[in-house]
Design a protein around this motif. Structure first.
Motif, PDB file in Angstrom:
ATOM      1  N   ALA A 144      55.795  36.164  54.210  1.00  0.00           N
ATOM      2  CA  ALA A 144      55.718  35.913  52.771  1.00  0.00           C
ATOM      3  C   ALA A 144      54.323  36.312  52.285  1.00  0.00           C
ATOM      4  O   ALA A 144      53.325  35.740  52.720  1.00  0.00           O
ATOM      5  N   LEU A 145      54.265  37.291  51.409  1.00  0.00           N
ATOM      6  CA  LEU A 145      52.990  37.744  50.855  1.00  0.00           C
ATOM      7  C   LEU A 145      52.772  37.081  49.497  1.00  0.00           C
ATOM      8  O   LEU A 145      53.696  36.994  48.691  1.00  0.00           O
ATOM      9  N   ILE A 146      51.540  36.628  49.243  1.00  0.00           N
ATOM     10  CA  ILE A 146      51.323  35.767  48.077  1.00  0.00           C
ATOM     11  C   ILE A 146      50.222  36.240  47.137  1.00  0.00           C
ATOM     12  O   ILE A 146      49.953  35.587  46.132  1.00  0.00           O
ATOM     13  N   SER A 147      49.596  37.376  47.415  1.00  0.00           N
ATOM     14  CA  SER A 147      48.530  37.837  46.518  1.00  0.00           C
ATOM     15  C   SER A 147      49.054  38.216  45.139  1.00  0.00           C
ATOM     16  O   SER A 147      48.286  38.268  44.172  1.00  0.00           O
ATOM     17  N   SER A 148      50.355  38.491  45.040  1.00  0.00           N
ATOM     18  CA  SER A 148      50.927  38.837  43.733  1.00  0.00           C
ATOM     19  C   SER A 148      51.494  37.615  43.024  1.00  0.00           C
ATOM     20  O   SER A 148      52.247  37.744  42.054  1.00  0.00           O
ATOM     21  N   HIS A 149      51.124  36.425  43.477  1.00  0.00           N
ATOM     22  CA  HIS A 149      51.553  35.180  42.830  1.00  0.00           C
ATOM     23  C   HIS A 149      50.523  34.774  41.776  1.00  0.00           C
ATOM     24  O   HIS A 149      49.326  35.031  41.928  1.00  0.00           O
ATOM     25  N   ALA A 150      50.997  34.147  40.704  1.00  0.00           N
ATOM     26  CA  ALA A 150      50.070  33.615  39.700  1.00  0.00           C
ATOM     27  C   ALA A 150      49.045  32.706  40.390  1.00  0.00           C
ATOM     28  O   ALA A 150      49.363  32.087  41.402  1.00  0.00           O
ATOM     29  N   PRO A 151      47.817  32.646  39.899  1.00  0.00           N
ATOM     30  CA  PRO A 151      47.335  33.076  38.583  1.00  0.00           C
ATOM     31  C   PRO A 151      46.836  34.520  38.519  1.00  0.00           C
ATOM     32  O   PRO A 151      46.259  34.910  37.522  1.00  0.00           O
ATOM     33  N   TRP A 152      47.015  35.317  39.604  1.00  0.00           N
ATOM     34  CA  TRP A 152      46.656  36.737  39.598  1.00  0.00           C
ATOM     35  C   TRP A 152      45.162  36.991  39.401  1.00  0.00           C
ATOM     36  O   TRP A 152      44.758  38.028  38.866  1.00  0.00           O
ATOM     37  N   VAL A 153      44.372  36.061  39.841  1.00  0.00           N
ATOM     38  CA  VAL A 153      42.922  36.238  39.814  1.00  0.00           C
ATOM     39  C   VAL A 153      42.313  35.292  40.849  1.00  0.00           C
ATOM     40  O   VAL A 153      42.747  34.141  40.955  1.00  0.00           O
ATOM     41  N   PRO A 154      41.379  35.774  41.659  1.00  0.00           N
ATOM     42  CA  PRO A 154      40.909  37.157  41.740  1.00  0.00           C
ATOM     43  C   PRO A 154      41.871  38.029  42.545  1.00  0.00           C
ATOM     44  O   PRO A 154      42.637  37.515  43.360  1.00  0.00           O
ATOM     45  N   ILE A 155      41.810  39.318  42.301  1.00  0.00           N
ATOM     46  CA  ILE A 155      42.580  40.273  43.094  1.00  0.00           C
ATOM     47  C   ILE A 155      41.610  40.936  44.066  1.00  0.00           C
ATOM     48  O   ILE A 155      40.643  41.575  43.640  1.00  0.00           O
ATOM     49  N   PRO A 156      41.822  40.779  45.353  1.00  0.00           N
ATOM     50  CA  PRO A 156      40.870  41.347  46.313  1.00  0.00           C
ATOM     51  C   PRO A 156      40.946  42.867  46.356  1.00  0.00           C
ATOM     52  O   PRO A 156      41.947  43.471  45.957  1.00  0.00           O
ATOM     53  N   ASP A 157      39.887  43.465  46.843  1.00  0.00           N
ATOM     54  CA  ASP A 157      39.892  44.899  47.123  1.00  0.00           C
ATOM     55  C   ASP A 157      40.465  45.123  48.515  1.00  0.00           C
ATOM     56  O   ASP A 157      40.393  44.250  49.384  1.00  0.00           O
ATOM     57  N   MET A 158      41.029  46.289  48.731  1.00  0.00           N
ATOM     58  CA  MET A 158      41.450  46.659  50.074  1.00  0.00           C
ATOM     59  C   MET A 158      40.216  46.918  50.927  1.00  0.00           C
ATOM     60  O   MET A 158      39.277  47.592  50.499  1.00  0.00           O
ATOM     61  N   ALA A 159      40.215  46.371  52.128  1.00  0.00           N
ATOM     62  CA  ALA A 159      39.138  46.606  53.088  1.00  0.00           C
ATOM     63  C   ALA A 159      39.619  47.607  54.133  1.00  0.00           C
ATOM     64  O   ALA A 159      40.829  47.740  54.350  1.00  0.00           O
ATOM     65  N   PRO A 160      38.711  48.329  54.780  1.00  0.00           N
ATOM     66  CA  PRO A 160      39.151  49.153  55.911  1.00  0.00           C
ATOM     67  C   PRO A 160      39.860  48.262  56.932  1.00  0.00           C
ATOM     68  O   PRO A 160      39.371  47.176  57.259  1.00  0.00           O
ATOM     69  N   TRP A 161      40.992  48.700  57.424  1.00  0.00           N
ATOM     70  CA  TRP A 161      41.789  47.843  58.306  1.00  0.00           C
ATOM     71  C   TRP A 161      41.011  47.414  59.540  1.00  0.00           C
ATOM     72  O   TRP A 161      41.179  46.289  60.028  1.00  0.00           O
ATOM     73  N   ASP A 162      40.146  48.290  60.036  1.00  0.00           N
ATOM     74  CA  ASP A 162      39.402  47.935  61.248  1.00  0.00           C
ATOM     75  C   ASP A 162      38.223  47.007  60.964  1.00  0.00           C
ATOM     76  O   ASP A 162      37.495  46.622  61.878  1.00  0.00           O
ATOM     77  N   SER A 173      35.423  37.085  51.436  1.00  0.00           N
ATOM     78  CA  SER A 173      34.821  35.924  50.771  1.00  0.00           C
ATOM     79  C   SER A 173      34.092  36.266  49.475  1.00  0.00           C
ATOM     80  O   SER A 173      34.235  35.546  48.473  1.00  0.00           O
ATOM     81  N   PRO A 174      33.282  37.339  49.421  1.00  0.00           N
ATOM     82  CA  PRO A 174      32.618  37.652  48.147  1.00  0.00           C
ATOM     83  C   PRO A 174      33.598  37.929  47.010  1.00  0.00           C
ATOM     84  O   PRO A 174      33.256  37.756  45.841  1.00  0.00           O
ATOM     85  N   MET A 175      34.815  38.341  47.355  1.00  0.00           N
ATOM     86  CA  MET A 175      35.806  38.659  46.324  1.00  0.00           C
ATOM     87  C   MET A 175      36.394  37.403  45.697  1.00  0.00           C
ATOM     88  O   MET A 175      36.996  37.465  44.624  1.00  0.00           O
ATOM     89  N   ALA A 176      36.237  36.263  46.357  1.00  0.00           N
ATOM     90  CA  ALA A 176      36.844  35.028  45.866  1.00  0.00           C
ATOM     91  C   ALA A 176      36.247  34.583  44.535  1.00  0.00           C
ATOM     92  O   ALA A 176      36.895  33.857  43.770  1.00  0.00           O
ATOM     93  N   ALA A 177      35.025  35.002  44.258  1.00  0.00           N
ATOM     94  CA  ALA A 177      34.369  34.610  43.009  1.00  0.00           C
ATOM     95  C   ALA A 177      34.384  35.730  41.974  1.00  0.00           C
ATOM     96  O   ALA A 177      33.757  35.607  40.915  1.00  0.00           O
ATOM     97  N   ALA A 178      35.100  36.811  42.254  1.00  0.00           N
ATOM     98  CA  ALA A 178      35.104  37.959  41.349  1.00  0.00           C
ATOM     99  C   ALA A 178      36.044  37.727  40.168  1.00  0.00           C
ATOM    100  O   ALA A 178      37.053  37.031  40.283  1.00  0.00           O
ATOM    101  N   GLY A 179      35.702  38.322  39.045  1.00  0.00           N
ATOM    102  CA  GLY A 179      36.578  38.277  37.881  1.00  0.00           C
ATOM    103  C   GLY A 179      36.525  36.950  37.152  1.00  0.00           C
ATOM    104  O   GLY A 179      35.780  36.035  37.519  1.00  0.00           O
ATOM    105  N   PRO A 180      37.344  36.817  36.118  1.00  0.00           N
ATOM    106  CA  PRO A 180      37.363  35.580  35.336  1.00  0.00           C
ATOM    107  C   PRO A 180      38.032  34.452  36.109  1.00  0.00           C
ATOM    108  O   PRO A 180      38.726  34.676  37.100  1.00  0.00           O
ATOM    109  N   THR A 181      37.832  33.245  35.654  1.00  0.00           N
ATOM    110  CA  THR A 181      38.556  32.112  36.220  1.00  0.00           C
ATOM    111  C   THR A 181      39.982  32.125  35.668  1.00  0.00           C
ATOM    112  O   THR A 181      40.261  32.762  34.638  1.00  0.00           O
TER     113      THR A 181
END
Length: 214
Positions: free
Chosen positions: A62-80, A89-97
């Motif tokens: 079950a993938l949940i990143s597309s579940h509300a509230p839709w913020v923050p949206i993480p960036d894709m990281a290199p798989w390795d 972790s730095p992405m957790a504070a990105a964007g509006p609340t």
């Protein structure tokens, strides 16, 4: 199952041999509001949770990143570099609340689209990684977003099937549309009808007989 944070007794009725709730998935990064961990991490981590087994696995993720509230949206990281998830972790504070975002429904709709785009990026790049050894993968929508976000009260969801060409050729007579966007005139298929067609297409007669007896 990264969204399972409480007891889930119903799982015992669904035939799962193993269930991994959020607490059993070794994510060390910061939580992203409601989302316990990014989809990319879930996809990177699940294989290491499975015990050795010579038989093929049937795995539901079950993938949940597309579940509300839709913020923050993480960036894709290199798989390795996904590692233990701290890269996110730095992405957790990105964007509006969520409170700030949900003041404007147009912005909410934009974030919903971006979140779905992220989940598809994570899923499709993950599926592509094994190359010729890729398994058969079903990508099934859970449900539409709320009416004011989706712009419709339609309850249909997309289903995609990805896998080796020889396997996908088994559904040539299903008349599905190649690519990500189903043809507009393609009739919706009830989930129980899809289940039956899937079993008939990919199971042996022995398996079908056993299922029909249950």
């Amino acid at each position: 199952m990264p969204a399972i944070t409480l007891g889930w007794p119903e799982s015992s009725k669904m035939g799962f041999d193993l269930v991994f709730p959020a607490a059993d998935i070794p994510f060390c990064g910061a939580r992203l509001n409601w989302v316990t961990m990014p989809d990319q991490f879930t996809l990177a981590a699940y294989a290491d949770l499975l015990p050795p087994d010579p038989l093929p696995d049937f795995i539901q993720i079950a993938l949940i990143s597309s579940h509300a509230p839709w913020v923050p949206i993480p960036d894709m990281a290199p798989w390795d570099q996904v590692g233990d998830g701290t890269i996110f972790s730095p992405m957790a504070a990105a964007g509006p609340t969520p409170r700030e975002l949900w003041k404007d429904y147009n912005n909410v709709r934009d974030q919903d689209r971006l979140a779905i785009d992220y989940t598809l990026q994570a899923t499709l790049t993950h599926v592509a990684r094994p190359g010729d050894n890729a398994p058969l993968v079903l990508i099934i929508g859970d449900h539409q977003a709320a009416d004011f976000v989706a712009g419709s009260d339609n309850r249909d969801v997309p289903v995609h099937m990805i896998g080796p060409q020889a396997v996908i050729e088994r559904i040539n007579n299903w008349e599905w549309t190649a690519g990500l966007i189903p043809a507009a005139d393609l009739p919706a298929l009830r989930m129980d009808k899809f289940r039956n067609r899937f079993l008939e297409t990919f199971s042996s007669r022995k398996v079908l007989a056993e299922v029909s007896e249950q």
